[in-house]
Design a protein around this motif. Structure first.
Motif: not given
Ligand code: HEM
Lengths: 561, 366
Positions: A79, A226, A326, A328, A484, B286, B291, B293-294, B296-301
């Motif tokens: 990303n 993950k 998603y 993007i 993803n 959190i 947000w 995740e919603r 950008w598709g990942r919860y943590w990047g």
């Protein structure tokens, strides 16, 4: 003062998650200096160290320190823009390769980052699981007896009561008062004839604390899952095109070590139309800012033949077979047809262009290698470099060059440059090198190399020297999806709830004890003592003890207030 | 769709709040200065024992007694009687003195200082009202929550800091914080209107999410709470130095630190605010990852902003641990808290403006 807290610690030790390593560590440290430790002893020592709160904290600090370079240096990941790394390396000739070897451009996957994180994980497990068990056992035990000397407690009140007061009824009242305040209560009598009631409350504090720390373990485990079983990538799908999730057709990808490429769910997804709306009011300050993106898709999940339709929006992803897509980003793909001098089609289709400014002026490249012959009849390559303007002004201001006035394709124009000759190694049809190529003059009438086409009257340009022709057929849009797969989401979500819930209990609840002692005193009277003790800082302890005291001491007859 | 006149009105309100806070700041300063004079006089009166019939000091002393009637009287009064047999009514429990030692009031009983203090408090409240009005009108003008960019975030966050101070002001005597809070808030608002300013605009699609509302709202709350806790921590560090010097007998009797609450209390104020805001900060991180995740598709990047939110979280967690560990309380722990605030501010300004990431939230350069 210290002795009181020690006392609390001593008997509370077995039922709390309090940091008591201070003692454990010093004794352990004393034994370190001896080199004669057997291997088993050494292992035990190492384990005790690793599972101490201090080491866990140091690891935690190290983890955050180790995260810093990743936030300041460009990173290679799915990303972020990987070309930034290349550019950085080109600029820092000596430091760059060294940092690269030390994995500073993949910090969050580096050996050092992962080891800190793994050690923290083990440390937390080793620390929390035994404590949870201890606390579970402790919660089933009654509170300890009241200390003999209540005057040593941090909060303490006492008073005498005259004739007629009964010890038993006083103790009953104390027990009832404490129970009403939701203390867990025990009652007893000492050899010297004095009775006591001892109450404790706030057990949920430790429960919350343990839930919090256990949830941390859950989060760390989720990250590991993950990293190993997850994958992500990007795909660009043009309107009318269908993407098949077979093999690996992602543009940028990031696969965990446990992902079997041949077993990805074979769904397909077709982009029907893409719609973007923008602020259209020219007087608005944010004229041209995006307002909404919608990708209208038709998809077929793996193992199914039923097609489904859906509108995918920016904050509203689609999930197919456990894989999330998603929306993007997006862009324009001018449809270009290249013909050779005999009119035979050598390329025809949309070419993905990439935006260079907020009004979506975009550029793109196309290389046609087959069937094009130069003026001597020798095969040559044709490179088409274009600038696309979704809303071109009616007359172009030469001083400004090509500009787009609005991001939507209202008056689309395509400015073409054509190169022939050596276009560099053919790694991709979407890229070529112009340094050794010859640029053709497309607009000899005006003496310009570039020519502007529209989709209406001027849609075709004849190339010089009988190279053929290029036609601008129309405009399509493409949508970029982030793909993803992350099997850890549920675990991480549950743990996150545990973290917040546990924290609120752990920081919001106070663990405290209140003692009431009733002693026989001279002249048929009793002496009542009320005292309290808190585990940690507790600004309300005094109020609690006063409250109990107030409920036990009757107002003096005739006293007015 | 932006209501331009409301947006303009919001700007005026923010400027007005800044101006009124500025007056409050001067009034608090005047309170300190006048109060200092009087406590100097009192001290002098105490020392000059016999023979000196100085009228002014006596007057001052009388005023001290009057002005500090609420909770003054240092020294012996804070010993809680253990034996309550002497009390007539147990309702008197409530009248027992608190251990939180009462300090000499800031105004020191000086009349002019008292006046200045009154002006300070009323201007603070007026400024706060304008401040809130500014935030609310911003939201009404743009038809959305008023924390859509760094300017709005800063204005709303400073309003939270002010709300905490005003709350403390009404619940207990927190005037000693006033000069520091108003000074800081004027500086922050100045930064907001001069450097971070953005006109009211609608949001880009990536920011259209209910999670934006909760995530940024929680972050706004934390920014205010962290700021007040940091002020208290800094005061704690100064006061504890003063207390050490006082024990050694080398502290100046007219030092302003005399009138600040005890180091223990300052430390406790900071701790309570941080213990309260740490779960909120955890929730902020959190909600932010939900947000992400919603969107950008990942919860943590490990985006720079995420990374620094995490670092801030770790440092504040370390502060809480340090407080819970004996031997680490006090100075060391409070320095950890300051580091935590440093990380928060670094994320807030440096990372969101200068470091490239997905969080296009700042929007400063436009
Ligand atoms: C991953 C990082 C960690 C974080 C963010 C964290 C956070 C916290 C917090 C917020 C508290 C409450 C402090 C208070 O009561 O005032 C706490 C307490 C505590 N933590 Fe941690 N912790 C972490 C790791 C650990 C580890 C690895 C251990 C054990 C080895 C540990 C052991 C404790 C203990 C013993 C307490 C004291 C509980 C009490 O006061 O009753 N923590 N922790």
């Amino acid at each position: 003062m210290a002795s009181q807290t020690d006392e609390m610690d001593m008997d509370a030790g077995s039922l709390s998650t309090a940091p008591r390593e201070d003692h454990a560590d010093t004794t352990a440290a004393d034994t370190v200096t001896l080199p004669r430790l057997s291997f088993a002893e050494w292992l035990r020592w190492a384990w005790r160290q690793l599972t101490s709160m201090r080491v866990a904290l140091i690891l935690l600090f190290l983890l955050s320190l180790a995260a810093i370079p990743g936030s300041l240096l460009p990173q290679r990941s799915a990303n972020t823009d990987a070309t930034l790394v290349t550019a950085w390396l080109a600029k820092h000739k000596t430091l760059g390769p060294l940092l690269d070897r030390l994995q500073f451009f993949t910090v969050y996957k580096s050996v050092w980052f992962s080891s800190i994180y793994l050690l923290l994980f083990i440390s937390l497990i080793g620390c929390i699981l035994p404590r949870s068990w201890q606390h579970y056992k402790a919660m089933r035990k009654p509170p300890p007896a009241a200390p003999r000397n209540l005057a040593r407690m941090p909060v303490h009140y006492g008073w005498g009561e005259g004739a007629g007061a009964s010890m038993e009824s006083k103790l009953d009242a104390a027990e009832a008062a404490l129970k009403k305040k939701r203390f867990r209560v025990v009652r007893g009598t000492d050899a010297n004839g004095s009775g006591w009631v001892s109450g404790e409350k706030g057990y949920l504090r430790e429960v919350g604390n343990l839930v919090f720390h256990l949830s941390l373990v859950g989060i760390l485990a989720g990250f590991a899952i993950k990293g190993f079983y997850g994958y992500q990538g990007k795909v660009l799908v043009t309107e009318g095109e269908t993407f098949h999730n077979i093999g690996l057709k992602y543009d940028d990808q990031d696969l965990g070590g446990g992902v079997d490429v041949d077993k990805l769910p074979a769904f397909s997804l077709k982009l029907n139309t893409f719609t973007a709306t923008y602020e259209a009011k020219t007087s608005a300050k944010d004229f041209g800012q995006p307002r909404d993106f919608t990708a209208d898709v038709t998809y077929t999940p793996a193992g199914s033949t039923k097609q489904k339709q859906r509108a995918v929006k920016t904050n509203d992803p689609i999930s197919i077979n456990g894989v999330s897509l998603y929306l993007i980003s997006h862009g324009y793909a001018p449809e270009i047809t290249v013909r050779d001098k005999d009119g035979k089609v050598r390329y025809s289709g949309p070419v993905k262009y990439f935006d260079v400014d907020s009004m979506f002026k975009s550029t793109g490249m196309l290389r046609v290698a087959d069937g094009i012959k130069d003026k001597d009849g020798k095969p040559t390559q044709l490179g088409v470099y274009g600038t696309f303007l979704p809303t071109a002004p009616d007359t172009m201001d030469p001083a400004l060059g090509p500009v787009s006035l609005f991001p939507q394709a209202i008056n689309p124009k395509l400015i073409l440059n054509v190169f022939t000759g050596d276009l560099g190694p053919s790694t991709s049809v979407w890229r070529f090198d112009t340094t050794k190529a010859t640029q053709q003059t497309l607009d000899p009438a005006n003496g310009r190399t570039a020519i502007q086409l529209d989709t209406d009257k001027n849609k075709t340009v004849q190339l010089p020297d009988g190279l053929g022709s290029i036609t601008f057929d129309g405009v399509k849009q493409y949508a970029q999806f982030d793909i993803n797969h992350d099997p850890s989401k549920l675990l991480v979500f549950v743990s996150a709830v545990g973290i917040v819930g546990g924290l609120i209990l752990s920081l919001g609840i106070r663990r405290r004890r209140v003692f009431v002692r009733v002693k026989p005193a001279e002249q048929d009277a009793i002496r009542v003592e009320v005292a309290g003790l808190a585990r940690a800082e507790d600004e309300r302890l005094r109020d609690e003890v006063r409250g109990v005291g107030r409920s036990l001491r009757p107002a003096k007859v005739g006293a007015q207030k | 769709m932006i209501n331009e006149s409301l947006a303009r009105f919001s700007n005026y309100a923010v400027y007005g709040a800044m101006f009124v806070y500025f007056i409050a700041f001067f009034a608090y300063t005047a309170e300190w200065v006048f109060g200092r004079k009087s406590s100097f006089v009192v001290a002098a009166a105490g020392q000059s024992t016999a023979g000196q019939t100085a009228e002014v000091p006596a007057q001052a002393e009388a005023l001290v007694a009057a002005g500090a009637a609420g909770g003054a009287g240092t020294g012996t009064a804070d010993v809680v009687p253990d034996d309550l047999s002497g009390l007539d009514d147990l309702g008197d429990f409530d009248d027992l003195p608190d251990l939180d030692d009462p300090n000499p009031a800031i105004d020191g009983g000086n009349l002019r200082a008292i006046t200045a203090g009154g002006i300070a408090v009323s201007t603070t409240v007026l400024g706060f009202a304008l401040h809130v009005l500014g935030v609310v009108c911003r939201g009404l003008a743009a038809h959305r929550v008023p924390w859509g960019n760094l300017y709005e975030f800063t204005v709303a966050g400073s309003a939270v800091a002010m709300a905490i101070y005003v709350g403390l002001l009404f619940r207990k005597n927190a005037r000693w914080l006033g000069v520091f809070v108003t000074g800081t808030i004027v500086a922050i608002l100045g930064l907001a209107v001069e450097v971070l300013y953005r006109d009211a605009e609608q949001l880009v699609p990536a920011l259209h999410s209910p999670w934006l509302v909760v995530h940024v709202a929680a972050a706004v709350l934390c920014s205010g709470a962290f700021t007040v806790a940091t002020l208290s921590t800094i005061l704690y560090l100064f006061k504890s130095r003063y207390e050490t010097r006082a024990k050694l007998g080398v502290a100046s009797p007219t030092s302003m630190w005399r009138r600040v609450p005890s180091a223990m209390k300052l430390d406790l104020v900071a701790y309570r605010i941080l213990a309260f805001s740490f779960p909120i900060w955890t929730f902020t991180v959190i909600a932010g990852s939900i947000w992400a995740e919603r969107a950008w598709g990942r919860y943590w990047g490990w985006d720079p902003t995420e990374t620094w939110a995490f670092i801030t979280w770790v440092v504040y967690a370390a502060y809480l641990h340090a407080r819970a560990t004996r031997g680490w309380k006090g100075r060391n722990a409070s320095i950890v808290a300051l580091v935590g605030y440093g990380c928060f501010i670094f994320n807030y300004f440096v990372v969101s403006i200068f470091v490239n990431g997905l969080h296009s939230y700042a929007n400063v350069k436009g």
